[in-house]
Design an enzyme around this catalytic site. Structure first.
Site, mmCIF file in Angstrom:
data_model
loop_
_atom_site.group_PDB
_atom_site.id
_atom_site.type_symbol
_atom_site.label_atom_id
_atom_site.label_comp_id
_atom_site.label_asym_id
_atom_site.label_seq_id
_atom_site.Cartn_x
_atom_site.Cartn_y
_atom_site.Cartn_z
ATOM 1 N N SER A 244 -15.302 17.079 -23.433
ATOM 2 C CA SER A 244 -14.920 15.871 -22.696
ATOM 3 C C SER A 244 -16.140 15.043 -22.343
ATOM 4 C CB SER A 244 -14.138 16.244 -21.437
ATOM 5 O OG SER A 244 -15.005 16.255 -20.330
ATOM 6 N N LYS A 245 -15.885 13.740 -22.278
ATOM 7 C CA LYS A 245 -16.936 12.777 -21.975
ATOM 8 C C LYS A 245 -17.611 13.112 -20.645
ATOM 9 C CE LYS A 245 -15.032 8.646 -22.564
ATOM 10 N NZ LYS A 245 -14.726 7.236 -22.526
ATOM 11 N N ARG A 246 -16.803 13.617 -19.710
ATOM 12 C CA ARG A 246 -17.340 13.871 -18.370
ATOM 13 C C ARG A 246 -18.290 15.054 -18.356
ATOM 14 N NH1 ARG A 246 -13.579 15.704 -15.461
ATOM 15 N NH2 ARG A 246 -11.940 15.371 -16.985
ATOM 16 N N ARG A 247 -17.953 16.104 -19.096
ATOM 17 C CA ARG A 247 -18.766 17.327 -19.021
ATOM 18 C C ARG A 247 -19.793 17.443 -20.132
ATOM 19 N NH1 ARG A 247 -13.797 19.507 -18.436
ATOM 20 N NH2 ARG A 247 -13.920 20.183 -20.580
ATOM 21 N N ASN A 248 -19.538 16.835 -21.292
ATOM 22 C CA ASN A 248 -20.400 17.076 -22.452
ATOM 23 C C ASN A 248 -20.920 15.777 -23.049
ATOM 24 O OD1 ASN A 248 -17.515 18.683 -22.810
ATOM 25 N ND2 ASN A 248 -19.252 20.049 -22.721
#
Ligand code: GLU
Length: 492
Positions: A244-248
């Protein structure tokens, strides 16, 4: 045999994601392995969400990875008229129908299903309308969508990765193919374009698996030959969660910015869901049996050409793949070790430019690269870990100073500084080493004692490549300037 034709079909509603890049790579490898064609189709029918800036970014990232189309790029929005024509054809054959349900009515029915905890399914109310009513509604200009009439039965196909896959048509709604504003829905657009582009194999992520029966039903209804399908395993992060954009870091462009080489990212992405065949056992010299006993080696570093030669779907996994950052860093470091020096120098200078810093001299960078390339994972590491090649140290590692700097070594180090300042022999690593060792011996100290201080004075830290090579690369002027500053700041 028919020519293999595959396509990568990104929607320009976001940047090129590493998952998308992996799909594109598998398409490209398969096409090249089969001496076929790799095509690109930009699926830009969603006028509101599609951005030309994003199309440019996707194509730029693909070019960077070496994934260029063998034919002109197809822009799906230009085919909308054709999608409509095919929809009309389905209507006229009674394989699709007008649906006059308003969004509010559908929403109401969806809510009812939800409250009864049953999956929402279109109730076919428009299918039940008689011809007269349909004509009247159209004459009254009531808004309509066009729905595909899903036939009774099962839809099965032989997925290249998953094998035989069966869907019961009763699980498939009479899905919309044309919206009320006249725009085609993904399912019909993709089928028409794949057909018109003579696509033989549709290779895409597992997230599209549930679309495939709908598309096969459309192929069948239109009497068109269905392509083969291959659905690739999903990519998870190290916590086994969807990337995901948020975590990775998921954007290909960001990997470029972070200093990864395109060949390395290409190689790494290939291994997400695919295992190259092990290298064959090495033949032994005559008379010693035919093959060595060493087990075949697992291969992970493969050039683009090698990958083209060995790629096959037999070695593509069904289960999800894990995006392992450590492995990517290792692969990148391996590529940096063998990369052309000029390429690396150019990339390092691009980083300087981006930060509005002056570009470095090519000869100087060549020395830096030689000393650092075995010690870095990314291009940015050259600047981060090798900061001292480009700026004078601002401070000296405290622990190192406490450990190595003392009253005994102080006068010897000052004398050593004076002696190299005077020294007229060439400032090469060999000469510098010889000189330091002799000097240490004459002063009854260990060479290591001087070396530790030299390293701290020149780099500010306690870890660096070989000190004599480092001095040679920094050059006499910089070395003298830094030692002088060290002595003035610390020793007095
Ligand atoms: N445009 C679709 C996507 O970006 C891909 C369509 C396909 O490969 O069939 O997910």
């Amino acid at each position: 045999m028919k020519e293999v034709r595959v396509r990568f079909a990104p929607s320009p509603t976001g940047f090129l994601h590493v998952g998308g890049a992996r799909t594109a790579i598998f398409n490209w490898l398969f096409a090249k392995n089969q001496a076929g064609k790799f095509l690109i189709r930009i699926e830009d029918t969603d006028a509101e969400r599609s951005k030309s800036k994003l199309t440019e970014q996707i194509l730029r990232s693909m070019k960077w990875l070496g994934l260029e189309a063998d034919e002109p790029i197809v822009y799906q929005a230009l085919n909308i008229q054709r999608h409509r024509e095919v929809t009309v054809e389905l209507l006229s054959q009674g394989k699709a129908y007008y649906a006059f349900d308003t969004p509010e009515e559908l929403e109401q029915k969806r809510k009812e299903a939800e409250s009864k905890k049953i999956p929402f399914k279109y109730d076919l109310s428009s299918l039940k309308l008689d011809r007269k009513t349909v004509e009247k509604n159209i004459a009254e200009r009531r808004p309509y969508t066009i729905r595909f009439k899903v036939p009774v039965g099962v839809t099965e196909f032989d997925d290249i990765v998953h094998g035989k896959t069966v869907f019961n048509n009763s699980e498939i709604d009479d899905f919309i193919i044309l919206r009320s504003d006249g725009s085609p829905v993904y399912q019909i657009a993709v089928v028409v374009d794949d057909h018109d582009m003579n696509i033989t194999h549709v290779i895409r992520g597992d997230d599209h698996l549930s679309n495939t029966p709908k598309q096969i039903l459309l192929y069948n209804a239109l009497g068109w030959e269905t392509p083969r399908f291959a659905h690739l395993p999903m990519i998870l992060d190290e916590q086994k969660k969807k990337l995901s954009k948020r975590r990775n870091t998921v954007s290909v462009e960001e990997y470029k910015i972070k200093g990864y080489l395109p060949e390395a990212l290409f190689n790494f992405l290939t291994l997400l869901g695919y295992a190259p065949p092990p290298s064959p056992p090495t033949p032994l010299p005559k008379g010693e049996g035919s093959m060595s006993k060493t087990p075949p080696e697992k291969r992970e570093i493969l050039s683009r050409q090698e990958l083209v030669e060995v790629f096959s779907f037999d070695r593509v996994n069904k289960s999800s793949a894990v995006f392992d950052m450590k492995k990517l860093n290792w692969i990148n470091s391996e590529y940096i070790k063998t990369a052309d020096e000029n390429t690396i120098a150019k990339l390092i200078n691009e980083q300087f430019e981006k930060n509005n810093l002056p570009a470095q001299d090519a000869k100087y960078l060549s020395g830096v690269i030689r000393l650092m390339k075995e010690r870095v994972s990314t291009i940015n590491d050259f600047i981060e870990f090798g900061k001292y090649f480009f700026t004078d140290p601002e401070s000296y590692d405290e622990k190192g100073m406490t450990k190595h700097w003392n009253e005994e070594i102080k006068p010897v180090f000052i004398k050593y500084f004076e002696s190299i300042n005077k020294e007229t022999t060439p400032f090469t690593s060999v000469q510098l080493e010889e000189h330091l060792r002799k000097f240490a011996e004459s002063k009854n100290v260990k060479a290591g004692q001087l070396i530790h201080i030299l390293r701290l004075a020149l780099t500010g830290i306690t870890i660096s490549p070989g000190i004599f090579e480092l001095m040679e690369v920094l050059g006499k002027d910089t070395v003298i300037k830094r030692l002088n500053r060290f002595i003035i700041n610390i020793a007095n």
